[in-house]
Scaffold this motif. Structure first.
Motif, PDB file in Angstrom:
ATOM      1  N   UNK A  29       0.827  -1.211   0.000  1.00  0.00           N
ATOM      2  CA  UNK A  29       0.000   0.000   0.000  1.00  0.00           C
ATOM      3  C   UNK A  29       0.857   1.254   0.000  1.00  0.00           C
ATOM      4  N   UNK A  30       0.366   2.288  -0.686  1.00  0.00           N
ATOM      5  CA  UNK A  30       1.024   3.590  -0.681  1.00  0.00           C
ATOM      6  C   UNK A  30      -0.010   4.612  -0.230  1.00  0.00           C
ATOM      7  N   UNK A  31       0.316   5.356   0.804  1.00  0.00           N
ATOM      8  CA  UNK A  31      -0.581   6.390   1.329  1.00  0.00           C
ATOM      9  C   UNK A  31      -0.248   7.723   0.663  1.00  0.00           C
ATOM     10  N   UNK A  32      -1.259   8.502   0.361  1.00  0.00           N
ATOM     11  CA  UNK A  32      -1.037   9.790  -0.282  1.00  0.00           C
ATOM     12  C   UNK A  32      -0.509  10.816   0.717  1.00  0.00           C
ATOM     13  N   UNK A  33       0.563  11.506   0.331  1.00  0.00           N
ATOM     14  CA  UNK A  33       1.179  12.524   1.189  1.00  0.00           C
ATOM     15  C   UNK A  33       0.186  13.586   1.635  1.00  0.00           C
ATOM     16  N   UNK A  34      -0.582  14.110   0.685  1.00  0.00           N
ATOM     17  CA  UNK A  34      -1.510  15.204   0.997  1.00  0.00           C
ATOM     18  C   UNK A  34      -2.620  14.760   1.952  1.00  0.00           C
TER      19      UNK A  34
END
Length: 72
Positions: free
Chosen positions: A28-33
């Protein structure tokens, strides 16, 4: 009464392979914003919880996953 099963449990019950929690977490990759906006909301409305939130998201893989031009 039927017991509700999660997706992984239903896949296993059907004899299908299901990825484990570690495999899912690693992919999984979480969005920075999104993480920054959430931290700002927590800092504003429940600052006592900010350190815990930052600790929980600190090891997540992050990136730019939200397309600002996608309005769907």
């Amino acid at each position: 009464m039927t017991e509700e099963l999660g997706l992984s449990s239903r896949q296993e019950a059907a004899g299908l392979a299901a990825p484990g929690p570690t495999t899912l977490a690693d992919s999984l990759i979480a969005d920075d914003d999104v993480l920054k906006a959430t931290a700002l909301a927590i800092a504003t409305y429940c600052p006592d919880e900010l350190a815990s939130y930052l600790k929980n998201v600190g090891d997540l893989k992050t990136g730019d996953t939200v397309d600002p031009d996608d309005h769907n």
